[in-house]
Scaffold this active site. Structure first.
Site, PDB file in Angstrom:
ATOM      1  N   TYR A 103     -13.313  26.695 -18.892  1.00  0.00           N
ATOM      2  CA  TYR A 103     -12.991  27.236 -20.206  1.00  0.00           C
ATOM      3  C   TYR A 103     -14.277  27.516 -20.980  1.00  0.00           C
ATOM      4  O   TYR A 103     -15.267  26.785 -20.855  1.00  0.00           O
ATOM      5  CB  TYR A 103     -12.142  26.247 -21.015  1.00  0.00           C
ATOM      6  CG  TYR A 103     -10.746  26.054 -20.496  1.00  0.00           C
ATOM      7  CD1 TYR A 103      -9.703  26.868 -20.924  1.00  0.00           C
ATOM      8  CD2 TYR A 103     -10.461  25.043 -19.578  1.00  0.00           C
ATOM      9  CE1 TYR A 103      -8.410  26.687 -20.455  1.00  0.00           C
ATOM     10  CE2 TYR A 103      -9.169  24.851 -19.102  1.00  0.00           C
ATOM     11  CZ  TYR A 103      -8.148  25.669 -19.544  1.00  0.00           C
ATOM     12  OH  TYR A 103      -6.883  25.483 -19.074  1.00  0.00           O
ATOM     13  N   TYR A 142      -9.141  23.708 -11.393  1.00  0.00           N
ATOM     14  CA  TYR A 142     -10.257  22.850 -11.775  1.00  0.00           C
ATOM     15  C   TYR A 142      -9.829  21.388 -11.675  1.00  0.00           C
ATOM     16  O   TYR A 142      -8.645  21.051 -11.783  1.00  0.00           O
ATOM     17  CB  TYR A 142     -10.754  23.173 -13.187  1.00  0.00           C
ATOM     18  CG  TYR A 142      -9.713  23.062 -14.282  1.00  0.00           C
ATOM     19  CD1 TYR A 142      -9.427  21.834 -14.898  1.00  0.00           C
ATOM     20  CD2 TYR A 142      -9.019  24.184 -14.727  1.00  0.00           C
ATOM     21  CE1 TYR A 142      -8.493  21.739 -15.898  1.00  0.00           C
ATOM     22  CE2 TYR A 142      -8.079  24.094 -15.745  1.00  0.00           C
ATOM     23  CZ  TYR A 142      -7.822  22.868 -16.321  1.00  0.00           C
ATOM     24  OH  TYR A 142      -6.879  22.771 -17.323  1.00  0.00           O
ATOM     25  N   ARG A 151      -5.930  20.729 -11.402  1.00  0.00           N
ATOM     26  CA  ARG A 151      -4.956  21.568 -12.079  1.00  0.00           C
ATOM     27  C   ARG A 151      -4.832  22.877 -11.322  1.00  0.00           C
ATOM     28  O   ARG A 151      -5.827  23.532 -11.024  1.00  0.00           O
ATOM     29  CB  ARG A 151      -5.404  21.905 -13.510  1.00  0.00           C
ATOM     30  CG  ARG A 151      -5.474  20.792 -14.514  1.00  0.00           C
ATOM     31  CD  ARG A 151      -4.170  20.131 -14.891  1.00  0.00           C
ATOM     32  NE  ARG A 151      -2.967  20.917 -14.842  1.00  0.00           N
ATOM     33  CZ  ARG A 151      -2.470  21.657 -15.848  1.00  0.00           C
ATOM     34  NH1 ARG A 151      -3.103  21.733 -16.987  1.00  0.00           N
ATOM     35  NH2 ARG A 151      -1.330  22.288 -15.715  1.00  0.00           N
ATOM     36  N   HIS A 154      -3.265  28.306 -14.123  1.00  0.00           N
ATOM     37  CA  HIS A 154      -2.245  28.359 -15.165  1.00  0.00           C
ATOM     38  C   HIS A 154      -2.810  29.047 -16.396  1.00  0.00           C
ATOM     39  O   HIS A 154      -4.028  29.123 -16.594  1.00  0.00           O
ATOM     40  CB  HIS A 154      -1.768  26.950 -15.545  1.00  0.00           C
ATOM     41  CG  HIS A 154      -2.844  26.073 -16.105  1.00  0.00           C
ATOM     42  ND1 HIS A 154      -3.774  25.424 -15.312  1.00  0.00           N
ATOM     43  CD2 HIS A 154      -3.177  25.739 -17.386  1.00  0.00           C
ATOM     44  CE1 HIS A 154      -4.608  24.737 -16.063  1.00  0.00           C
ATOM     45  NE2 HIS A 154      -4.274  24.923 -17.332  1.00  0.00           N
ATOM     46  N   HIS A 156      -2.167  29.082 -20.641  1.00  0.00           N
ATOM     47  CA  HIS A 156      -1.516  28.454 -21.787  1.00  0.00           C
ATOM     48  C   HIS A 156      -0.935  29.545 -22.694  1.00  0.00           C
ATOM     49  O   HIS A 156      -1.599  30.554 -22.975  1.00  0.00           O
ATOM     50  CB  HIS A 156      -2.517  27.622 -22.588  1.00  0.00           C
ATOM     51  CG  HIS A 156      -3.122  26.497 -21.810  1.00  0.00           C
ATOM     52  ND1 HIS A 156      -2.597  25.224 -21.809  1.00  0.00           N
ATOM     53  CD2 HIS A 156      -4.205  26.464 -20.998  1.00  0.00           C
ATOM     54  CE1 HIS A 156      -3.333  24.451 -21.042  1.00  0.00           C
ATOM     55  NE2 HIS A 156      -4.321  25.176 -20.537  1.00  0.00           N
TER      56      HIS A 156
END
Length: 234
Positions: A103, A142, A151, A154, A156
């Site tokens: 991110y 990640y 994870r 995906h 959000h």
């Protein structure tokens, strides 16, 4: 005929995701004095309109001077109420990791590289049919720090109503991801049918038309077929 056994292990018991308490508010709610100030609630509502959201906001691949790395995606779908009616003019926001699984946030400690041409945030308003659409890149998987888990890819999603108190936050997953059975966040959703509703459907016709791999994901706000939302984010 007996169906062949799946090689993937079943999802673990849906124990609460351990990271959830850290993301919940710690302070008590602040009541609004609507008796003496009837407009107090309106002052807390999101202030936006068609002029505030443009096409560039929904195309995460064109927000910088260069091309971001990664597989191009088109993600689209409809936002519906519990009766199947389109929810028009809904503010839809997304945020995600880049193609390397990192991110663009100062608190992300993943050693994967940042992409200077990808910030990973976008927004749009639903149209008259309740439809939203984003162009982006496929986020990378990640590791969860200290959790011994990864994870899966995906995105959000955030859906706003007419006030900040009507916000819903959830996540969209991709079909066929081998990490889905191991994801502690997805496993925290107790209903198997609700877990399946969080996984988008690949749409080959959309892929051919748009020049990027296409996925469709409808969101239902309320009712027995509602899309699962993160606890504490309503």
């Amino acid at each position: 005929m007996t169906a062949p056994a799946s090689s993937a292990p079943p999802l673990p018991d849906p124990a609460p995701y351990q990271g959830a308490p850290e993301r919940h508010p710690r302070r008590p709610r602040h009541p609004l004095d609507t008796a003496t100030d009837p407009e107090a609630v309106e002052l807390t509502a999101p202030v936006f309109g068609p002029a505030d959201v443009d096409a560039l906001d929904a195309d995460l691949t064109r927000q910088h001077s260069g091309e971001p790395l990664g597989e191009r995606l088109t993600v689209t779908g409809r936002v519906l109420d519990r009766a199947g009616r389109p929810v028009r003019g809904q503010l839809v926001e997304i945020w995600q990791a880049n193609a390397s699984g990192r991110y663009a946030h100062r608190r992300d400690r993943n050693p994967a590289p940042l992409d200077p041409h990808f910030t990973g945030v976008g927004r749009c308003l639903t149209d008259g049919d309740g439809r939203y659409a984003f162009t982006t890149v496929k986020p990378g998987a990640y590791p969860l720090p200290g959790a011994g888990a990864w994870r899966p890819a995906h995105i959000h999603f955030s859906f706003f109503g007419t006030a900040l108190t009507q916000r819903l936050v959830t996540q969209m997953y991709f079909p066929g991801d081998p990490l889905l059975p191991y994801d502690p966040v997805l496993a925290a959703v107790p209903d198997p049918a609700a877990r399946r509703r969080l996984i988008a459907a690949y749409d080959h016709q959309l892929s051919l038309a748009g020049g990027a791999l296409g996925y469709r994901w409808d969101v239902v706000l309320g009712g027995p077929a509602a899309t699962w939302a993160e606890e504490g984010r309503r």
